[in-house]
Design a protein around this motif. Structure first.
Motif, PDB file in Angstrom:
ATOM      1  N   GLY A 149      15.324   0.308  -1.037  1.00 11.74           N
ATOM      2  CA  GLY A 149      16.141   1.291  -1.670  1.00 11.74           C
ATOM      3  C   GLY A 149      17.013   0.700  -2.868  1.00 11.74           C
ATOM      4  O   GLY A 149      17.362   1.261  -3.835  1.00 11.74           O
ATOM      5  N   LEU A 150      17.704  -0.557  -2.643  1.00 15.82           N
ATOM      6  CA  LEU A 150      18.582  -1.079  -3.461  1.00 15.82           C
ATOM      7  C   LEU A 150      17.850  -1.486  -4.669  1.00 15.82           C
ATOM      8  O   LEU A 150      18.449  -1.271  -5.907  1.00 15.82           O
ATOM      9  CB  LEU A 150      19.177  -2.221  -2.853  1.00 15.82           C
ATOM     10  CG  LEU A 150      20.291  -1.904  -1.667  1.00 15.82           C
ATOM     11  CD1 LEU A 150      20.397  -3.420  -0.879  1.00 15.82           C
ATOM     12  CD2 LEU A 150      21.573  -1.485  -2.353  1.00 15.82           C
ATOM     13  N   TYR A 151      16.834  -2.098  -4.603  1.00 17.52           N
ATOM     14  CA  TYR A 151      15.988  -2.302  -5.558  1.00 17.52           C
ATOM     15  C   TYR A 151      15.495  -1.289  -6.590  1.00 17.52           C
ATOM     16  O   TYR A 151      15.619  -1.331  -7.722  1.00 17.52           O
ATOM     17  CB  TYR A 151      14.749  -3.209  -5.177  1.00 17.52           C
ATOM     18  CG  TYR A 151      14.230  -3.915  -6.293  1.00 17.52           C
ATOM     19  CD1 TYR A 151      14.688  -5.173  -6.489  1.00 17.52           C
ATOM     20  CD2 TYR A 151      12.928  -3.643  -7.129  1.00 17.52           C
ATOM     21  CE1 TYR A 151      14.112  -6.092  -7.676  1.00 17.52           C
ATOM     22  CE2 TYR A 151      12.578  -4.261  -7.995  1.00 17.52           C
ATOM     23  CZ  TYR A 151      13.093  -5.512  -8.188  1.00 17.52           C
ATOM     24  OH  TYR A 151      12.618  -6.380  -9.295  1.00 17.52           O
ATOM     25  N   PHE A 152      14.948  -0.280  -5.835  1.00 15.51           N
ATOM     26  CA  PHE A 152      14.695   0.821  -6.600  1.00 15.51           C
ATOM     27  C   PHE A 152      15.787   1.566  -7.228  1.00 15.51           C
ATOM     28  O   PHE A 152      15.793   2.172  -8.595  1.00 15.51           O
ATOM     29  CB  PHE A 152      13.874   2.161  -5.644  1.00 15.51           C
ATOM     30  CG  PHE A 152      13.378   3.427  -6.218  1.00 15.51           C
ATOM     31  CD1 PHE A 152      12.279   2.964  -7.386  1.00 15.51           C
ATOM     32  CD2 PHE A 152      13.734   4.406  -6.016  1.00 15.51           C
ATOM     33  CE1 PHE A 152      11.734   4.256  -8.075  1.00 15.51           C
ATOM     34  CE2 PHE A 152      13.307   5.698  -6.685  1.00 15.51           C
ATOM     35  CZ  PHE A 152      12.304   5.289  -7.689  1.00 15.51           C
ATOM     36  N   TYR A 153      16.964   1.754  -6.798  1.00 15.95           N
ATOM     37  CA  TYR A 153      18.301   2.171  -7.224  1.00 15.95           C
ATOM     38  C   TYR A 153      18.620   1.265  -8.466  1.00 15.95           C
ATOM     39  O   TYR A 153      18.964   2.160  -9.564  1.00 15.95           O
ATOM     40  CB  TYR A 153      19.284   2.408  -6.209  1.00 15.95           C
ATOM     41  CG  TYR A 153      20.522   2.771  -6.618  1.00 15.95           C
ATOM     42  CD1 TYR A 153      20.669   4.085  -7.531  1.00 15.95           C
ATOM     43  CD2 TYR A 153      21.807   2.146  -6.292  1.00 15.95           C
ATOM     44  CE1 TYR A 153      21.745   4.444  -7.859  1.00 15.95           C
ATOM     45  CE2 TYR A 153      22.969   2.623  -6.611  1.00 15.95           C
ATOM     46  CZ  TYR A 153      23.254   3.856  -7.423  1.00 15.95           C
ATOM     47  OH  TYR A 153      24.347   4.081  -7.666  1.00 15.95           O
ATOM     48  N   ALA A 154      18.529   0.274  -8.355  1.00 10.99           N
ATOM     49  CA  ALA A 154      18.711  -0.821  -9.568  1.00 10.99           C
ATOM     50  C   ALA A 154      17.744  -0.523 -10.781  1.00 10.99           C
ATOM     51  O   ALA A 154      18.294  -0.251 -12.005  1.00 10.99           O
ATOM     52  CB  ALA A 154      18.937  -1.947  -9.174  1.00 10.99           C
ATOM     53  N   GLY A 182       0.881  -1.373   0.044  1.00 12.02           N
ATOM     54  CA  GLY A 182      -0.034   0.021   0.216  1.00 12.02           C
ATOM     55  C   GLY A 182       0.884   1.178  -0.139  1.00 12.02           C
ATOM     56  O   GLY A 182       0.426   2.357   0.524  1.00 12.02           O
ATOM     57  N   ARG A 183       1.882   1.190  -0.263  1.00 12.83           N
ATOM     58  CA  ARG A 183       3.003   2.404  -0.334  1.00 12.83           C
ATOM     59  C   ARG A 183       3.976   2.110  -1.517  1.00 12.83           C
ATOM     60  O   ARG A 183       4.137   0.944  -2.004  1.00 12.83           O
ATOM     61  CB  ARG A 183       3.521   2.660   0.932  1.00 12.83           C
ATOM     62  CG  ARG A 183       4.341   1.612   1.400  1.00 12.83           C
ATOM     63  CD  ARG A 183       5.055   1.812   2.708  1.00 12.83           C
ATOM     64  NE  ARG A 183       5.793   0.600   3.305  1.00 12.83           N
ATOM     65  CZ  ARG A 183       7.027   0.234   2.731  1.00 12.83           C
ATOM     66  NH1 ARG A 183       7.742   0.811   1.575  1.00 12.83           N
ATOM     67  NH2 ARG A 183       7.559  -0.994   3.439  1.00 12.83           N
ATOM     68  N   PHE A 184       4.708   3.212  -1.793  1.00 12.98           N
ATOM     69  CA  PHE A 184       5.961   3.104  -2.561  1.00 12.98           C
ATOM     70  C   PHE A 184       7.101   2.514  -2.013  1.00 12.98           C
ATOM     71  O   PHE A 184       7.559   2.892  -0.873  1.00 12.98           O
ATOM     72  CB  PHE A 184       6.376   4.451  -3.431  1.00 12.98           C
ATOM     73  CG  PHE A 184       7.014   4.317  -4.658  1.00 12.98           C
ATOM     74  CD1 PHE A 184       6.517   4.119  -5.924  1.00 12.98           C
ATOM     75  CD2 PHE A 184       8.573   4.480  -4.553  1.00 12.98           C
ATOM     76  CE1 PHE A 184       7.138   3.853  -6.967  1.00 12.98           C
ATOM     77  CE2 PHE A 184       9.150   4.615  -5.822  1.00 12.98           C
ATOM     78  CZ  PHE A 184       8.455   4.060  -6.968  1.00 12.98           C
ATOM     79  N   PRO A 185       7.645   1.445  -2.635  1.00  8.46           N
ATOM     80  CA  PRO A 185       8.695   0.545  -1.962  1.00  8.46           C
ATOM     81  C   PRO A 185      10.128   1.335  -1.915  1.00  8.46           C
ATOM     82  O   PRO A 185      11.095   0.782  -2.503  1.00  8.46           O
ATOM     83  CB  PRO A 185       8.945  -0.702  -2.730  1.00  8.46           C
ATOM     84  CG  PRO A 185       8.351  -0.544  -4.125  1.00  8.46           C
ATOM     85  CD  PRO A 185       7.444   0.639  -3.790  1.00  8.46           C
ATOM     86  N   VAL A 186      10.476   2.202  -0.999  1.00  5.03           N
ATOM     87  CA  VAL A 186      11.591   2.858  -1.017  1.00  5.03           C
ATOM     88  C   VAL A 186      12.125   3.023   0.616  1.00  5.03           C
ATOM     89  O   VAL A 186      13.287   3.892   0.949  1.00  5.03           O
ATOM     90  CB  VAL A 186      11.796   4.091  -1.627  1.00  5.03           C
ATOM     91  CG1 VAL A 186      11.591   4.029  -3.162  1.00  5.03           C
ATOM     92  CG2 VAL A 186      10.654   5.212  -1.015  1.00  5.03           C
ATOM     93  N   LEU A 187      11.361   2.352   1.491  1.00  2.00           N
ATOM     94  CA  LEU A 187      11.601   2.813   2.954  1.00  2.00           C
ATOM     95  C   LEU A 187      12.559   2.027   3.715  1.00  2.00           C
ATOM     96  O   LEU A 187      12.787   2.154   4.666  1.00  2.00           O
ATOM     97  CB  LEU A 187      10.193   2.940   3.786  1.00  2.00           C
ATOM     98  CG  LEU A 187       9.213   4.076   3.104  1.00  2.00           C
ATOM     99  CD1 LEU A 187       8.068   4.063   4.050  1.00  2.00           C
ATOM    100  CD2 LEU A 187       9.914   5.422   3.485  1.00  2.00           C
ATOM    101  N   THR A 188      12.976   0.930   2.935  1.00  2.00           N
ATOM    102  CA  THR A 188      13.798  -0.060   3.717  1.00  2.00           C
ATOM    103  C   THR A 188      15.273  -0.091   2.876  1.00  2.00           C
ATOM    104  O   THR A 188      15.313   0.309   1.819  1.00  2.00           O
ATOM    105  CB  THR A 188      13.307  -1.550   3.868  1.00  2.00           C
ATOM    106  OG1 THR A 188      13.282  -2.027   2.635  1.00  2.00           O
ATOM    107  CG2 THR A 188      12.081  -1.223   4.402  1.00  2.00           C
TER     108      THR A 188
END
Length: 277
Positions: free
Chosen positions: A72-77, A62-68
């Motif tokens: 963060g690693l996944y979004f960066y990739a 229910g949120r954008f996945p950048v809070l762990t």
């Protein structure tokens, strides 16, 4: 059962990623256009899978996945792959995809095989905030811009070395000219610096509201301002001092080392940046 399935799918994505990087490396050495095309379409498939994971996770949490850290690693990739595919599509700069995704593969491998976080998910739910979300997202986007800026500077140094040693050949022709590489590196730094500055402002504002007793000498805060200073100096040297060429490219490469240290090391040493890098 779902977690096991998702883990296996992540591992499969990393394998496809590795095949794509290897084929790009083969093309880099042997100038094989067929290998380049196969590597490109493998990478597109990886991007589709990554995008699907992001969407699935958004619906699940229910949120954008950048809070762990893991998110963060996944979004960066994902940012690196997206940017590199876009640049490859519209600018046709050879080897940019290979070098960018070599870095992205490293990030994905850390994400896929790192131990599961046992405290960060609970903490993430407690710290959900629009301010925090924008702060983290903008920071990661700025890291993506700096990463691509670094890749262009690295290609500049390779091209510079080939020209200096008079190594004429296919590789020299396929790498863009020095002026284009330097210009693209500079433009990406221009994009990254204000995004990082805004991210820091929002992050400090959030900290004042949520963590009034936060230590301002925290290593992550110091590292972030050091990073901002390094890239601001880069822009100053390029814009005011009109510095160009190899020295400027080396400064950019050195500045990117701070990105890596700040993202992977300082986030772990921080006293309150425990849920993301």
């Amino acid at each position: 059962m779902t977690n096991v399935w998702m883990t296996r799918l992540h591992e499969f994505t990393v394998v496809l990623y590795a095949l794509s990087v290897l084929l790009y490396f083969f093309d880099f050495l042997q100038h094989n256009r067929k290998a380049n095309r196969i590597a490109f379409w493998l990478l597109v498939f990886v991007w589709v899978l990554q995008t699907g994971f992001l969407i699935f996770y958004m619906f699940q949490t229910g949120r954008f996945p950048v809070l762990t850290i893991s998110e963060g690693l996944y979004f960066y990739a994902w940012i690196l792959v997206t940017f590199s595919l876009g640049i490859n599509r519209f600018l046709r700069v050879d080897f940019i995809v290979f070098f960018t995704n070599l870095l992205a593969f490293f990030v994905m491998a850390i994400h896929a095989f790192a131990p599961m976080e046992y405290h960060s998910q609970v903490m993430a739910k407690q710290l959900v905030s629009e301010l925090l979300f924008i702060h983290i997202t903008m920071a990661i986007l700025s890291y993506g811009a700096f990463s691509l800026s670094f890749v262009f500077s690295l290609l500049y140094l390779i091209q510079y070395d080939l020209l200096k040693r008079k190594k004429w050949g296919t590789r020299l022709i396929r790498i863009a000219d020095l002026n284009s590489l330097e210009r693209l590196s500079y433009i990406l730094a221009i994009i990254g610096v204000p995004m990082l500055l805004l991210s820091l402002i929002l992050g400090l504002q959030w900290a004042l509201l949520k963590l009034p007793g936060m230590p301002w000498y925290d290593i992550k805060i110091v590292g972030s301002f050091l990073l901002l200073t390094a890239y601001s100096i880069y822009l100053y040297l390029r814009t005011v001092k009109n510095l160009t060429g190899k020295k400027l490219a080396l400064w950019n490469v050195g500045s990117f080392l701070i990105v890596l240290i700040n993202f992977f090391l300082f986030g772990q040493l921080s006293t309150f940046h425990l849920w993301y890098s």
